[in-house]
Design a protein around this motif. Sequence first.
Motif, PDB file in Angstrom:
ATOM      1  N   TYR A 191       0.805  -1.225   0.000  1.00 25.64           N
ATOM      2  CA  TYR A 191       0.000   0.000   0.000  1.00 25.64           C
ATOM      3  C   TYR A 191       0.840   1.279   0.000  1.00 25.64           C
ATOM      4  O   TYR A 191       0.553   2.205  -0.782  1.00 25.64           O
ATOM      5  N   PRO A 192       1.899   1.389   0.824  1.00 30.19           N
ATOM      6  CA  PRO A 192       2.664   2.647   0.835  1.00 30.19           C
ATOM      7  C   PRO A 192       3.296   2.994  -0.510  1.00 30.19           C
ATOM      8  O   PRO A 192       3.577   4.174  -0.778  1.00 30.19           O
ATOM      9  N   PHE A 193       3.542   1.981  -1.347  1.00 28.60           N
ATOM     10  CA  PHE A 193       4.161   2.248  -2.646  1.00 28.60           C
ATOM     11  C   PHE A 193       3.115   2.449  -3.740  1.00 28.60           C
ATOM     12  O   PHE A 193       3.456   2.793  -4.868  1.00 28.60           O
ATOM     13  N   ARG A 194       1.847   2.281  -3.401  1.00 26.44           N
ATOM     14  CA  ARG A 194       0.770   2.537  -4.352  1.00 26.44           C
ATOM     15  C   ARG A 194       0.221   3.953  -4.224  1.00 26.44           C
ATOM     16  O   ARG A 194      -0.205   4.545  -5.210  1.00 26.44           O
ATOM     17  N   ILE A 195       0.220   4.476  -2.989  1.00 27.51           N
ATOM     18  CA  ILE A 195      -0.386   5.787  -2.774  1.00 27.51           C
ATOM     19  C   ILE A 195       0.446   6.882  -3.441  1.00 27.51           C
ATOM     20  O   ILE A 195       1.665   6.809  -3.499  1.00 27.51           O
ATOM     21  N   ARG A 196      -0.252   7.883  -3.943  1.00 29.44           N
ATOM     22  CA  ARG A 196       0.404   8.998  -4.634  1.00 29.44           C
ATOM     23  C   ARG A 196       0.418  10.204  -3.702  1.00 29.44           C
ATOM     24  O   ARG A 196      -0.403  11.119  -3.808  1.00 29.44           O
ATOM     25  N   THR A 197       1.365  10.178  -2.766  1.00 27.56           N
ATOM     26  CA  THR A 197       1.440  11.236  -1.748  1.00 27.56           C
ATOM     27  C   THR A 197       2.833  11.853  -1.724  1.00 27.56           C
ATOM     28  O   THR A 197       3.373  12.115  -0.655  1.00 27.56           O
ATOM     29  N   ARG A 198       3.400  12.070  -2.893  1.00 28.39           N
ATOM     30  CA  ARG A 198       4.737  12.627  -2.972  1.00 28.39           C
ATOM     31  C   ARG A 198       4.807  13.960  -2.247  1.00 28.39           C
ATOM     32  O   ARG A 198       3.980  14.854  -2.456  1.00 28.39           O
TER      33      ARG A 198
END
Length: 249
Positions: free
Chosen positions: A91-98
């Motif tokens: 999940y952490p590598f899927r979210i787009r929260t740059r």
Amino acid sequence: MTLTTLHIICIIWASIGLASFILLQFVNAPYGRHVKNGWGPEISNKWGWIIMEAPSFFIILYFFLTSNQSSYASMLSILWLLHYLNRTFIYPFRIRTRGKKMPLLIVGSAIFFNCINAGLNGYFLAHFETYGPESFNSPTFILGALLFTLGFFINQKSDYILIHLRKPGETGYKIPKGFLFNYISCPNLFGELMQWSGFAIMAWNLPALTFLVWTFANLLPRAVGHHKWYKENFKDYPKKRKAVLPGIL
């Protein structure tokens, strides 16, 4: 540790969870859309997720690998591990929260929370479980498995919709639509509540119930906070949507 001692710890910990539920009626945990200045040093949102969720995965994995669990207890451990495999490492590598951050205070609190909950459940499954082969034919297994599976699907489907609201490089918020978003603001949290309700029914023990109490204590106020935020920030937000429980809350 005796089973009685474990149960006493569970009761105390569940009571703290209920107190936290009351507190969270007045304070939004400062991460995600609710992050604010003044909560101390911050860390990358992505790495914060990984660090704070990892104890739940590794503690259960330790008890699973170092104890002689029954097939039913092993099934419960594997379901827990599957959930936290996704939550910690996928999940952490899927979210787009740059560029987004969360306070280290939240990360530290979540680590403590996850260590206690995983520790209680892992210790019970390693030392006190008495499940037999007949447990797979019990009504609690059938009902719990259905709820866990449906909840997992709802959670994953909702996360997919939320993640893909943003195009690569975007960081703003949009109104999610479709699927259960037509009825509630937070079907991802609704799915997670359903998952752990199913797990508690399948496990049918006090540590699993304690974890469920904490799950509701954390996620219900979170969902209500999200719902309120949507209504405050989008004038065209659908008025008939509830927060997390269709037609109820």
